[in-house]
Design a protein around this motif. Structure first.
Motif, PDB file in Angstrom:
ATOM      1  N   LEU A 160       0.822  -1.200   0.000  1.00 45.57           N
ATOM      2  CA  LEU A 160       0.000   0.000   0.000  1.00 45.57           C
ATOM      3  C   LEU A 160       0.858   1.252   0.000  1.00 45.57           C
ATOM      4  O   LEU A 160       0.456   2.302  -0.500  1.00 45.57           O
ATOM      5  N   VAL A 161       2.041   1.169   0.604  1.00 42.46           N
ATOM      6  CA  VAL A 161       3.041   2.222   0.488  1.00 42.46           C
ATOM      7  C   VAL A 161       4.348   1.568   0.071  1.00 42.46           C
ATOM      8  O   VAL A 161       4.614   0.413   0.413  1.00 42.46           O
ATOM      9  N   VAL A 162       5.165   2.311  -0.662  1.00 42.19           N
ATOM     10  CA  VAL A 162       6.454   1.797  -1.121  1.00 42.19           C
ATOM     11  C   VAL A 162       7.512   2.862  -0.878  1.00 42.19           C
ATOM     12  O   VAL A 162       7.199   4.046  -0.689  1.00 42.19           O
ATOM     13  N   GLY A 163       8.768   2.447  -0.864  1.00 45.94           N
ATOM     14  CA  GLY A 163       9.858   3.375  -0.628  1.00 45.94           C
ATOM     15  C   GLY A 163       9.976   4.401  -1.733  1.00 45.94           C
ATOM     16  O   GLY A 163       9.723   4.128  -2.909  1.00 45.94           O
ATOM     17  N   SER A 164      10.369   5.619  -1.323  1.00 46.34           N
ATOM     18  CA  SER A 164      10.542   6.703  -2.287  1.00 46.34           C
ATOM     19  C   SER A 164      11.702   7.572  -1.820  1.00 46.34           C
ATOM     20  O   SER A 164      11.692   8.051  -0.688  1.00 46.34           O
ATOM     21  N   PRO A 165      12.726   7.789  -2.656  1.00 47.01           N
ATOM     22  CA  PRO A 165      13.906   8.553  -2.233  1.00 47.01           C
ATOM     23  C   PRO A 165      13.589   9.961  -1.751  1.00 47.01           C
ATOM     24  O   PRO A 165      14.179  10.446  -0.799  1.00 47.01           O
ATOM     25  N   GLY A 166      12.633  10.615  -2.373  1.00 48.31           N
ATOM     26  CA  GLY A 166      12.350  11.997  -2.011  1.00 48.31           C
ATOM     27  C   GLY A 166      11.472  12.163  -0.787  1.00 48.31           C
ATOM     28  O   GLY A 166      11.627  13.115  -0.018  1.00 48.31           O
ATOM     29  N   THR A 167      10.552  11.242  -0.583  1.00 51.04           N
ATOM     30  CA  THR A 167       9.564  11.394   0.496  1.00 51.04           C
ATOM     31  C   THR A 167       9.519  10.204   1.456  1.00 51.04           C
ATOM     32  O   THR A 167       8.563  10.064   2.203  1.00 51.04           O
ATOM     33  N   LEU A 168      10.542   9.373   1.464  1.00 47.83           N
ATOM     34  CA  LEU A 168      10.626   8.167   2.280  1.00 47.83           C
ATOM     35  C   LEU A 168       9.668   7.090   1.774  1.00 47.83           C
ATOM     36  O   LEU A 168      10.075   5.994   1.430  1.00 47.83           O
ATOM     37  N   VAL A 169       8.357   7.418   1.741  1.00 47.44           N
ATOM     38  CA  VAL A 169       7.379   6.474   1.210  1.00 47.44           C
ATOM     39  C   VAL A 169       6.378   7.218   0.326  1.00 47.44           C
ATOM     40  O   VAL A 169       6.237   8.431   0.430  1.00 47.44           O
ATOM     41  N   ARG A 170       5.725   6.465  -0.533  1.00 50.43           N
ATOM     42  CA  ARG A 170       4.662   7.014  -1.368  1.00 50.43           C
ATOM     43  C   ARG A 170       3.611   5.928  -1.566  1.00 50.43           C
ATOM     44  O   ARG A 170       3.818   4.778  -1.188  1.00 50.43           O
ATOM     45  N   LEU A 171       2.500   6.311  -2.159  1.00 54.15           N
ATOM     46  CA  LEU A 171       1.417   5.369  -2.392  1.00 54.15           C
ATOM     47  C   LEU A 171       1.858   4.270  -3.347  1.00 54.15           C
ATOM     48  O   LEU A 171       2.547   4.523  -4.338  1.00 54.15           O
ATOM     49  N   GLY A 172       1.474   3.042  -3.045  1.00 51.09           N
ATOM     50  CA  GLY A 172       1.844   1.913  -3.881  1.00 51.09           C
ATOM     51  C   GLY A 172       0.982   1.787  -5.119  1.00 51.09           C
ATOM     52  O   GLY A 172       0.075   2.598  -5.360  1.00 51.09           O
ATOM     53  N   ASP A 173       1.261   0.761  -5.895  1.00 54.31           N
ATOM     54  CA  ASP A 173       0.537   0.509  -7.147  1.00 54.31           C
ATOM     55  C   ASP A 173      -0.641  -0.425  -6.849  1.00 54.31           C
ATOM     56  O   ASP A 173      -0.461  -1.624  -6.656  1.00 54.31           O
ATOM     57  N   PHE A 174      -1.838   0.135  -6.859  1.00 53.81           N
ATOM     58  CA  PHE A 174      -3.020  -0.642  -6.496  1.00 53.81           C
ATOM     59  C   PHE A 174      -3.511  -1.545  -7.620  1.00 53.81           C
ATOM     60  O   PHE A 174      -4.489  -2.269  -7.449  1.00 53.81           O
ATOM     61  N   SER A 175      -2.841  -1.492  -8.761  1.00 52.85           N
ATOM     62  CA  SER A 175      -3.190  -2.427  -9.822  1.00 52.85           C
ATOM     63  C   SER A 175      -2.477  -3.765  -9.643  1.00 52.85           C
ATOM     64  O   SER A 175      -2.817  -4.740 -10.314  1.00 52.85           O
ATOM     65  N   GLN A 176      -1.506  -3.806  -8.721  1.00 54.06           N
ATOM     66  CA  GLN A 176      -0.810  -5.053  -8.433  1.00 54.06           C
ATOM     67  C   GLN A 176      -1.742  -6.006  -7.682  1.00 54.06           C
ATOM     68  O   GLN A 176      -2.402  -5.601  -6.717  1.00 54.06           O
ATOM     69  N   PRO A 177      -1.828  -7.260  -8.085  1.00 51.30           N
ATOM     70  CA  PRO A 177      -2.724  -8.212  -7.416  1.00 51.30           C
ATOM     71  C   PRO A 177      -2.451  -8.350  -5.920  1.00 51.30           C
ATOM     72  O   PRO A 177      -3.381  -8.448  -5.124  1.00 51.30           O
ATOM     73  N   ALA A 178      -1.168  -8.343  -5.519  1.00 56.74           N
ATOM     74  CA  ALA A 178      -0.835  -8.488  -4.102  1.00 56.74           C
ATOM     75  C   ALA A 178      -1.369  -7.308  -3.290  1.00 56.74           C
ATOM     76  O   ALA A 178      -1.907  -7.472  -2.190  1.00 56.74           O
ATOM     77  N   THR A 179      -1.233  -6.102  -3.849  1.00 62.88           N
ATOM     78  CA  THR A 179      -1.735  -4.904  -3.162  1.00 62.88           C
ATOM     79  C   THR A 179      -3.251  -4.919  -3.098  1.00 62.88           C
ATOM     80  O   THR A 179      -3.850  -4.599  -2.059  1.00 62.88           O
ATOM     81  N   LEU A 180      -3.885  -5.304  -4.203  1.00 61.46           N
ATOM     82  CA  LEU A 180      -5.345  -5.355  -4.235  1.00 61.46           C
ATOM     83  C   LEU A 180      -5.874  -6.388  -3.239  1.00 61.46           C
ATOM     84  O   LEU A 180      -6.880  -6.144  -2.552  1.00 61.46           O
ATOM     85  N   ALA A 181      -5.197  -7.524  -3.127  1.00 58.20           N
ATOM     86  CA  ALA A 181      -5.605  -8.551  -2.157  1.00 58.20           C
ATOM     87  C   ALA A 181      -5.500  -8.013  -0.744  1.00 58.20           C
ATOM     88  O   ALA A 181      -6.367  -8.277   0.106  1.00 58.20           O
ATOM     89  N   SER A 182      -4.452  -7.232  -0.455  1.00 64.16           N
ATOM     90  CA  SER A 182      -4.288  -6.642   0.871  1.00 64.16           C
ATOM     91  C   SER A 182      -5.416  -5.664   1.181  1.00 64.16           C
ATOM     92  O   SER A 182      -5.958  -5.649   2.294  1.00 64.16           O
ATOM     93  N   VAL A 183      -5.763  -4.848   0.199  1.00 60.12           N
ATOM     94  CA  VAL A 183      -6.832  -3.859   0.401  1.00 60.12           C
ATOM     95  C   VAL A 183      -8.164  -4.556   0.661  1.00 60.12           C
ATOM     96  O   VAL A 183      -8.902  -4.189   1.583  1.00 60.12           O
TER      97      VAL A 183
END
Length: 452
Positions: A160-183
């Motif tokens: 649901l969140v992923v690492g991001s160099p500028g902001t530490l974390v950012r919103l993940g890709d909700f089109s990914q099946p693993a992320t959608l299953a988590s949601v």
């Protein structure tokens, strides 16, 4: 038999039942089961045998979890610590100048010595005094900080969140099946909790597993496995080679192992204890017994062939499902033992799955993510108990609350709070309100930040 169990674990006095303890114990196991596969995967990078580390980790975790339940009567499971295992591989066993350059056998020797030292200071009561010397406001900050930590882990596990160099974390890709299953699993869990369903966390994990299976993320690989071997790591620690190191290198290795385990364990005991209502007048009864289980686990684990054993924050999931006594630990410990034989089945639920390819590849745990997110939210209830009228109380607690998840370290988060609390009390002339041990450890943390 049932009456004896009820009396021994004081189920009625703790406001729980046999059924709740069983459900809580199962939930804790499922929430922490990822370590069964992560631990050998990490330690094998130092040259250790995968199957031997898996068996050693399960056995050491089960024995220490049983001991915690039997002598301390706490629903707090133990297993090889995340963080400590990476320190083992990427610092102790890494080549100089980045690491200590130890063999994995020498590194096990360092863990063994640290465990023996833990036992010694636990028997003298020093570790229990450290736990009980932490001010009440900081205990609440630790509980809330661990809650945010667990939530952050859950969000990352689910993508649901992923690492991001500028902001530490950012919103993940909700089109990914693993992320959608988590949601979807999280939504199911929210509904279960809204209807006050008993065992909601456990049911949520199982429901998310079913959703992940429907998305083709989980595949059945069998139930039973007989591939159990311990000889490659059993009693393979090398004390002779360890003592051949320079005194400074040897002392630094053992000190860091001690430091990591001490405050990770204290933080988890206080955080889970606060959530479970185990604290009495700000103190943790039987703290010495709980810490003894942790110390014995580390010592035994080094002999079997695994890194530092510590209390697991995932125990909070079992507490959320009703666990209040060591009986839940009996269930968790039994399942940890069984996992050595049922590793294919356990891996199906808690083993994680690879998402992406190449340098973009990561491991996700969508079946566990929703439970961890929700458990973390439950642990934030203590924030309402902060003394918001006294900056010397709420600001140090707040620094712990944000420090633990943002540094990804329970120990470092506690350090922020102890230092701030000590300085605030001295600066305002209220130094008597701060326990002596708090000053001592605040000073040690300052030295650690500046020198090590």
């Amino acid at each position: 038999m049932k009456q004896w169990i009820s009396r021994y674990f004081q189920l009625e006095a703790n406001g729980t039942t046999l059924q709740r303890e069983v459900v809580g114990g199962i939930t804790t196991f499922l929430a922490m089961s990822y370590i069964i596969f992560v631990q050998p995967g990490v330690l094998s990078q130092a040259g250790m045998d995968f199957q031997a580390v898996l068996a050693a980790s399960c056995l050491a975790a089960a024995l220490s979890t049983f001991l915690m339940g039997l002598i301390a009567n706490y629903p707090v499971a133990l297993a090889p610590g995340m963080g400590e295992n990476f320190f083992f591989v990427y610092t102790l066993c890494a080549a100089a100048p980045l690491g200590f350059g130890l063999t994995w056998q020498q590194a096990l020797g360092a863990v063994l010595l640290a465990g023996i030292f833990f036992i010694a200071i636990t028997l003298t009561g020093i570790r229990a005094k450290i736990v009980n010397s932490i001010p009440d406001s900081l205990k609440r900050g630790i509980a809330a900080g661990i809650g945010l930590f667990i939530t952050l882990i859950g969000l990352e596990y689910g993508g649901l969140v992923v690492g991001s160099p500028g902001t530490l974390v950012r919103l993940g890709d909700f089109s990914q099946p693993a992320t959608l299953a988590s949601v979807l699993g999280l939504l199911v869990l929210v509904v279960l909790l809204a209807f006050d369903v008993r065992g909601a966390i456990l049911l949520g994990i199982l429901a998310t597993t079913a959703i992940a299976a429907a998305f083709g993320l989980i595949h059945f690989h069998g139930i039973f496995s007989t591939q159990i071997q311990m000889a490659p790591t059993f009693l393979k620690f090398d004390l002779h080679g360890l003592f051949a190191l320079t005194p400074s290198k040897l002392g630094a290795a053992i000190f860091v192992l001690f430091y990591l385990a001490l405050f990770d364990t204290i933080g988890t005991l206080v955080g889970v204890g606060q959530q479970a209502g185990l604290l009495r007048e700000g103190k943790l009864p039987r703290a010495g017994r709980a810490l003894f289980a942790d110390a014995v686990g580390t010592t035994v684990g080094a002999g079997l062939g695994t890194s530092t054993i510590t209390c697991y924050i995932e125990s909070a999931a079992g507490v959320s499902d009703g666990a209040r006594t060591g009986l839940a630990n009996m269930v968790t410990g039994f399942l940890l033992l069984a996992a050595m034989f049922f590793s294919p089945l356990a891996s199906m639920i808690g083993g994680g799955m690879q998402v992406g390819a190449g340098n973009e590849s990561v491991i996700r745990y969508p079946t566990l993510a929703p439970a961890l997110i929700v458990v973390g939210s439950m642990m934030l209830k203590v924030v309402r108990e902060f003394n918001w009228d006294d900056p010397t109380e709420y600001l140090p607690a707040f620094l712990i609350l944000v420090g633990i998840p943002l540094t990804f370290s329970i120990a470092d988060g506690i350090a922020f709070g102890l230092i701030a609390y000590s300085v605030a009390k001295v600066a305002t002339g209220r130094w008597r309100e701060c326990p002596t041990l708090t000053y001592i450890f605040a000073a040690l943390f300052v030295v650690q930040f500046l020198v090590i």
